[in-house]
Scaffold this motif. Structure first.
Motif, short mmCIF file in Angstrom:
data_model
loop_
_atom_site.label_atom_id
_atom_site.label_comp_id
_atom_site.label_asym_id
_atom_site.label_seq_id
_atom_site.Cartn_x
_atom_site.Cartn_y
_atom_site.Cartn_z
N VAL A 122 -9.21 4.06 -3.42
CA VAL A 122 -9.80 4.09 -2.13
C VAL A 122 -11.10 4.78 -2.57
N GLN A 123 -11.31 5.75 -3.34
CA GLN A 123 -12.51 6.54 -3.42
C GLN A 123 -13.42 5.53 -4.23
N HIS A 124 -12.82 4.61 -5.16
CA HIS A 124 -13.71 3.81 -5.73
C HIS A 124 -14.27 2.78 -4.73
N LEU A 125 -13.45 2.19 -3.91
CA LEU A 125 -13.73 1.08 -2.87
C LEU A 125 -14.74 1.71 -2.00
N VAL A 126 -14.58 2.82 -1.54
CA VAL A 126 -15.75 3.56 -0.75
C VAL A 126 -17.07 3.66 -1.23
N LYS A 127 -17.18 3.95 -2.80
CA LYS A 127 -18.44 3.99 -3.43
C LYS A 127 -18.98 2.46 -3.47
N SER A 128 -18.18 1.62 -3.59
CA SER A 128 -18.68 0.22 -3.85
C SER A 128 -18.85 -0.56 -2.66
N SER A 173 -16.46 2.12 4.45
CA SER A 173 -16.13 3.18 3.63
C SER A 173 -15.26 4.34 4.74
N LYS A 174 -15.84 4.44 5.78
CA LYS A 174 -15.30 5.43 6.79
C LYS A 174 -13.83 4.90 7.23
N SER A 175 -13.70 3.65 7.72
CA SER A 175 -12.79 2.96 8.00
C SER A 175 -11.45 2.96 7.03
N LEU A 176 -11.91 2.69 5.62
CA LEU A 176 -11.03 2.76 4.54
C LEU A 176 -10.29 4.37 4.62
N GLU A 177 -10.88 5.08 4.55
CA GLU A 177 -10.75 6.39 4.57
C GLU A 177 -9.58 6.83 5.48
N VAL A 178 -10.02 6.63 6.69
CA VAL A 178 -9.43 6.92 8.11
C VAL A 178 -8.06 6.31 7.98
N ASP A 179 -8.03 4.86 7.86
CA ASP A 179 -7.04 3.85 7.82
C ASP A 179 -5.95 4.36 6.69
N THR A 180 -6.46 4.43 5.57
CA THR A 180 -5.45 5.02 4.52
C THR A 180 -4.59 6.40 4.91
N LYS A 181 -5.53 7.22 5.34
CA LYS A 181 -4.85 8.54 5.71
C LYS A 181 -3.92 8.28 6.67
N LYS A 182 -3.80 7.42 7.64
CA LYS A 182 -2.90 7.15 8.65
C LYS A 182 -1.65 6.88 8.15
N LEU A 183 -1.45 6.04 6.60
CA LEU A 183 -0.22 5.81 6.03
C LEU A 183 0.53 6.82 5.73
N TRP A 184 0.06 8.05 5.53
CA TRP A 184 0.66 9.24 5.09
C TRP A 184 0.92 10.22 5.85
N CYS A 185 0.60 9.98 7.07
CA CYS A 185 0.99 11.08 8.29
C CYS A 185 2.13 10.98 8.73
N ASP A 223 -1.58 9.87 -4.63
CA ASP A 223 -2.93 10.26 -5.62
C ASP A 223 -3.35 9.05 -6.37
N THR A 224 -2.56 8.09 -6.67
CA THR A 224 -3.12 6.68 -7.12
C THR A 224 -3.94 6.00 -6.09
N ILE A 266 0.99 -1.25 0.15
CA ILE A 266 0.07 -0.04 -0.05
C ILE A 266 0.77 1.41 -0.11
N GLN A 267 1.82 1.35 0.91
CA GLN A 267 2.81 2.54 0.92
C GLN A 267 3.54 2.73 -0.25
#
Length: 249
Positions: free
Chosen positions: A226-232, A237-249, A220-221, A214-215
């Motif tokens: 993640v946005q497509h996964l959130v929609k699907s 969806s909330k967990s995906l957005e929060v957890d992936t943001k942590k990777l870039w902190c 941006d890719t 993932i890292q």
């Protein structure tokens, strides 16, 4: 001998997509989980991994063996086989990276879903808008292009990309012909980087190196995926957005 060559003739088909039709038709024979009504991300990824290993050691001279003057068109068969194996290995590698990435992202949300069913995988692959640009020139076998937003896309083989995006010739009951997510990753990351990811992070159980994979994906890719996964998949969806943001902190 003639019957044996007839059975193997698909290896030298002119169109790689037609050659891959036969490969896909055989997948359920070696992957029992694909025979049922449903399978998961990880089960699909495991099938891609096994096929990637197979393509990794198979060479064109191993497919057709010349005995005296049989077959008469041996050189032609060998050239066609070498081409299809090269495209096939890159194609499978792209699908391996895409499925491994989805397994890794699903594992991040194990508390609200974890491994996902095949219908979500199919729905993701129905999105054509993975690619940064919907139009691409097909004037040469390998290219380095600019996307609509001005970001340089890496060198890739147009035949591999075309096979991923346009799809195999036939649809199987367990998988659709098109691979839009894999096509997007291949076009964005380039041939060399995609192959490197397949061998470095996807050559074993994806959960072992899931976070590293993932890292290794540009932010941006990953964000678009993640946005497509959130929609699907609304439940996670909330967990995906929060957890992936942590990777870039």
């Amino acid at each position: 001998t003639i019957l044996a060559y007839w059975d193997l003739k698909n290896f030298s088909f002119l169109r790689p997509a037609a050659f891959l039709d036969n490969t896909w038709a055989l997948l359920p024979e070696t992957n029992p989980t694909l025979r049922g009504n449903s399978y998961t991300f990880s089960e699909y990824q495991h099938a891609m991994l096994k096929m990637h290993r197979f393509f990794g050691f198979l060479q064109a001279p191993q497919v057709f063996v010349k005995f005296q003057n049989t077959p008469a068109n041996y050189s032609e068969l060998e050239r066609g086989t070498a081409r299809n194996l090269s495209v096939g290995k890159a194609y499978i590698g792209c699908k391996l990276v895409a499925s491994s990435l989805l397994v890794a992202l699903a594992d991040m949300t194990s508390g609200v879903g974890g491994d996902s069913p095949s219908n979500l995988l199919v729905n993701l692959n129905k999105h054509k808008d993975w690619t940064p640009s919907q139009s691409s020139s097909r004037s040469s076998p390998s290219t380095t292009k600019q996307s609509d937003n001005g970001q340089q896309q890496q060198h890739y083989d147009e035949i591999v990309y075309q096979t991923l995006f346009d799809g195999r010739s036939k649809e199987t009951w367990f998988d659709i012909p098109q691979s839009y997510l894999a096509a997007y990753l291949y076009k964005t990351l380039g041939a060399t980087r995609t192959a490197d990811l397949a061998s470095k992070y996807c050559a074993e159980n994806p959960l072992n190196k899931g976070q590293e994979l993932i890292q290794a994906i540009p932010q941006d890719t990953l964000h678009l995926i993640v946005q497509h996964l959130v929609k699907s998949d609304a439940p996670r969806s909330k967990s995906l957005e929060v957890d992936t943001k942590k990777l870039w902190c």
